[in-house]
Design a protein around this motif. Sequence first.
Motif, PDB file in Angstrom:
ATOM      1  N   GLN A  66       0.902  -1.263   0.110  1.00  0.00           N
ATOM      2  CA  GLN A  66       0.042  -0.166  -0.064  1.00  0.00           C
ATOM      3  C   GLN A  66       0.850   1.459   0.048  1.00  0.00           C
ATOM      4  O   GLN A  66       0.643   2.295  -0.596  1.00  0.00           O
ATOM      5  CB  GLN A  66      -0.860   0.046   1.317  1.00  0.00           C
ATOM      6  CG  GLN A  66      -1.841  -1.096   1.223  1.00  0.00           C
ATOM      7  CD  GLN A  66      -2.806  -1.119   2.435  1.00  0.00           C
ATOM      8  OE1 GLN A  66      -2.465  -0.773   3.300  1.00  0.00           O
ATOM      9  NE2 GLN A  66      -4.113  -1.718   2.296  1.00  0.00           N
ATOM     10  N   GLN A  67       2.145   1.123   0.629  1.00  0.00           N
ATOM     11  CA  GLN A  67       2.868   2.395   0.742  1.00  0.00           C
ATOM     12  C   GLN A  67       3.935   2.394  -0.481  1.00  0.00           C
ATOM     13  O   GLN A  67       4.610   3.361  -0.631  1.00  0.00           O
ATOM     14  CB  GLN A  67       3.448   2.369   2.113  1.00  0.00           C
ATOM     15  CG  GLN A  67       2.566   2.660   3.116  1.00  0.00           C
ATOM     16  CD  GLN A  67       3.293   2.787   4.638  1.00  0.00           C
ATOM     17  OE1 GLN A  67       4.380   2.933   4.752  1.00  0.00           O
ATOM     18  NE2 GLN A  67       2.631   2.565   5.826  1.00  0.00           N
ATOM     19  N   ASN A  68       4.062   1.171  -1.007  1.00  0.00           N
ATOM     20  CA  ASN A  68       5.018   0.806  -1.903  1.00  0.00           C
ATOM     21  C   ASN A  68       6.500   1.359  -1.420  1.00  0.00           C
ATOM     22  O   ASN A  68       7.277   1.961  -1.798  1.00  0.00           O
ATOM     23  CB  ASN A  68       4.940   1.532  -3.102  1.00  0.00           C
ATOM     24  CG  ASN A  68       5.990   1.263  -4.462  1.00  0.00           C
ATOM     25  OD1 ASN A  68       6.402   0.067  -4.091  1.00  0.00           O
ATOM     26  ND2 ASN A  68       6.141   2.087  -5.158  1.00  0.00           N
ATOM     27  N   ARG A  69       6.588   0.802   0.063  1.00  0.00           N
ATOM     28  CA  ARG A  69       7.878   1.417   0.671  1.00  0.00           C
ATOM     29  C   ARG A  69       8.691   0.095   1.302  1.00  0.00           C
ATOM     30  O   ARG A  69       7.942  -1.121   1.515  1.00  0.00           O
ATOM     31  CB  ARG A  69       7.506   2.047   1.780  1.00  0.00           C
ATOM     32  CG  ARG A  69       8.727   2.682   2.669  1.00  0.00           C
ATOM     33  CD  ARG A  69       8.208   3.729   3.722  1.00  0.00           C
ATOM     34  NE  ARG A  69       9.494   4.149   4.288  1.00  0.00           N
ATOM     35  CZ  ARG A  69       9.412   5.251   5.551  1.00  0.00           C
ATOM     36  NH1 ARG A  69       8.265   5.831   5.654  1.00  0.00           N
ATOM     37  NH2 ARG A  69      10.547   5.427   5.937  1.00  0.00           N
ATOM     38  N   THR A  70       9.881  -0.177   1.347  1.00  0.00           N
ATOM     39  CA  THR A  70      10.536  -1.232   2.010  1.00  0.00           C
ATOM     40  C   THR A  70      11.321  -0.880   2.989  1.00  0.00           C
ATOM     41  O   THR A  70      11.874   0.165   3.312  1.00  0.00           O
ATOM     42  CB  THR A  70      11.766  -1.839   0.911  1.00  0.00           C
ATOM     43  OG1 THR A  70      11.117  -2.079  -0.300  1.00  0.00           O
ATOM     44  CG2 THR A  70      12.337  -2.902   1.420  1.00  0.00           C
ATOM     45  N   TYR A  71      11.296  -1.987   4.144  1.00  0.00           N
ATOM     46  CA  TYR A  71      11.803  -1.685   5.408  1.00  0.00           C
ATOM     47  C   TYR A  71      12.822  -2.604   5.805  1.00  0.00           C
ATOM     48  O   TYR A  71      12.513  -3.928   5.533  1.00  0.00           O
ATOM     49  CB  TYR A  71      11.041  -1.675   6.550  1.00  0.00           C
ATOM     50  CG  TYR A  71       9.778  -0.503   6.395  1.00  0.00           C
ATOM     51  CD1 TYR A  71       9.646   0.637   7.006  1.00  0.00           C
ATOM     52  CD2 TYR A  71       8.684  -1.072   5.697  1.00  0.00           C
ATOM     53  CE1 TYR A  71       9.002   1.702   7.110  1.00  0.00           C
ATOM     54  CE2 TYR A  71       7.561   0.129   5.578  1.00  0.00           C
ATOM     55  CZ  TYR A  71       7.908   1.440   6.324  1.00  0.00           C
ATOM     56  OH  TYR A  71       6.679   2.316   6.243  1.00  0.00           O
ATOM     57  N   THR A  72      14.053  -2.366   6.161  1.00  0.00           N
ATOM     58  CA  THR A  72      14.968  -3.383   6.532  1.00  0.00           C
ATOM     59  C   THR A  72      15.084  -3.270   7.998  1.00  0.00           C
ATOM     60  O   THR A  72      15.343  -2.359   8.456  1.00  0.00           O
ATOM     61  CB  THR A  72      16.484  -3.094   5.853  1.00  0.00           C
ATOM     62  OG1 THR A  72      16.249  -3.161   4.379  1.00  0.00           O
ATOM     63  CG2 THR A  72      17.438  -4.212   6.293  1.00  0.00           C
ATOM     64  N   ILE A  73      14.975  -4.374   8.829  1.00  0.00           N
ATOM     65  CA  ILE A  73      14.759  -4.667  10.039  1.00  0.00           C
ATOM     66  C   ILE A  73      15.692  -5.393  10.688  1.00  0.00           C
ATOM     67  O   ILE A  73      16.135  -6.555  10.265  1.00  0.00           O
ATOM     68  CB  ILE A  73      13.377  -4.903  10.330  1.00  0.00           C
ATOM     69  CG1 ILE A  73      12.291  -4.037   9.604  1.00  0.00           C
ATOM     70  CG2 ILE A  73      13.215  -4.999  11.942  1.00  0.00           C
ATOM     71  CD1 ILE A  73      10.903  -4.538   9.739  1.00  0.00           C
TER      72      ILE A  73
END
Length: 229
Positions: free
Chosen positions: A150-157
């Motif tokens: 939905q946000q077209n966003r990638t998170y590295t955690i």
Amino acid sequence: MKQRSVQLDPLNSPYPVPWTWVLAALTEAQPKDSPKIRYYRSQSLLSPDERYAAYSRIQIQIAPDNFASRVSSVLFLENLKTGDLQTITASSPFADNPFMPTSDARPAGSIAILIPVAWSEQGDRVLAREFESLFGTDIASDFAVVWDRQQNRTYTIAPTRVQYSNAILLGWSQNEPDKVLFRAGNLGDENWPICSVDVSGQTAIAHQDQPITFGHIANNIWAGPQAHR
């Protein structure tokens, strides 16, 4: 979700990277004029509604000194209805897009393998394992890569504010579905706590939580080692 077959993995992860293929690529005899690059494609992980598929392409660049070889990867997200393809890369220390010229900036001997692990129940997020290590060392740990459709966003955690030498990605948190679970600890310790981590890196000990995954694997004929180049 359908279980993967038992494979060798450096961290004994429930979502093994193709480590046997990496070792075989390093140990095979090579004439001087043979290709120095090998490719591997992971199996596809379908979203619960089967609208999307996630899979990765892994590249190993073999050096004359095996300890200087590099392994990198990129995750692909395919819309099975439209055919649109999107690439996802991690922002962890050794991660890089292997198809970009800047990939040579990564340190010699770096290993960064990105593979899909699970979709969310609604299919709006995908969770991937980024395994990172250095050849010839005991450095090895997981990062989680989350893509939000939905946000077209990638998170590295990764876990923060806890002491550990190695972290193993377990899956989504059953109690808090917007978080991911890791088992993190130090080599030699017997009991490694389970931690829940959100997309900002906020970490808490998860005393009574279990990992959960969604989606299922499609056993495509093109998965596995690819043609040499």
